[in-house]
Every structure is written in C-alpha cells, then in structure tokens.
Design a protein around this motif. Structure first.
Motif, PDB file in Angstrom:
ATOM      1  N   SER A   3       0.832  -1.211   0.000  1.00  0.00           N
ATOM      2  CA  SER A   3       0.000   0.000   0.000  1.00  0.00           C
ATOM      3  C   SER A   3       0.865   1.260   0.000  1.00  0.00           C
ATOM      4  CB  SER A   3      -0.938  -0.011   1.201  1.00  0.00           C
ATOM      5  OG  SER A   3      -0.172  -0.081   2.402  1.00  0.00           O
ATOM      6  N   GLY A   4       2.128   1.147   0.437  1.00  0.00           N
ATOM      7  CA  GLY A   4       3.032   2.285   0.425  1.00  0.00           C
ATOM      8  C   GLY A   4       3.749   2.479  -0.892  1.00  0.00           C
ATOM      9  N   GLY A   5       3.481   1.592  -1.876  1.00  0.00           N
ATOM     10  CA  GLY A   5       4.077   1.733  -3.195  1.00  0.00           C
ATOM     11  C   GLY A   5       5.400   1.006  -3.374  1.00  0.00           C
TER      12      GLY A   5
END
Length: 83
Positions: A3-5
C-alpha cells in the motif's frame, strides 16, 4: 506492490521475442497467468498460448508452465477460467 508503493516481487518471464501476459486469476493459494508468446526459446516460433501457475504469496516460485500451440499455426485464446 504494498500500500506504500514498494515493489514486493518481480519475476522476469519470457524469451527473446515479445511475450504478453493477457489475463490473471487467483484461485486458492495460486496465481494463474495466461498469455501469448512468439519467442522461439519458449515456443515453436509461432504465436502460442502459455499458462503459468505460481504461488500467490511468492510469485517467483513457479509451479508449472504449459504451452499450447503447434508448428505452422498461430494459437489464440480469449480468457482464462480456473476451477
């Protein structure tokens, strides 16, 4: 990706000519990828279908790869169904 890339997994699959992933399905603990390949390293040099099975938690662990096609003919598929 998380989700943080952050990229979690990367797996390079293919040969010397274009190879295309066209569809993916998750079933149980596996990820199935269907695509087309014209790489002579992977297939007979004509457009063939491949289906790759891998673990959905560790996509770099390939379970199996199947090729569908025959010399002299191009093979096409439209969808992937997993049961």
């Amino acid at each position: 990706m998380t989700s943080g890339g952050t990229l979690t997994y990367f797996y390079n699959f293919g040969g010397t000519n274009p190879d295309y992933a066209m569809d993916m399905k998750i079933f149980s603990t596996n990820l199935y990828i269907k695509g087309h390949s014209i790489s002579s390293i992977l297939t007979n040099g004509f457009l063939d279908i491949f289906v790759l099975s891998t673990s959905k938690t560790n996509p770099t662990a390939v379970n199996w790869v199947k090729y569908i096609g025959t010399a002299g003919f191009n093979a096409y598929s439209k969808d992937l169904a997993v049961k």
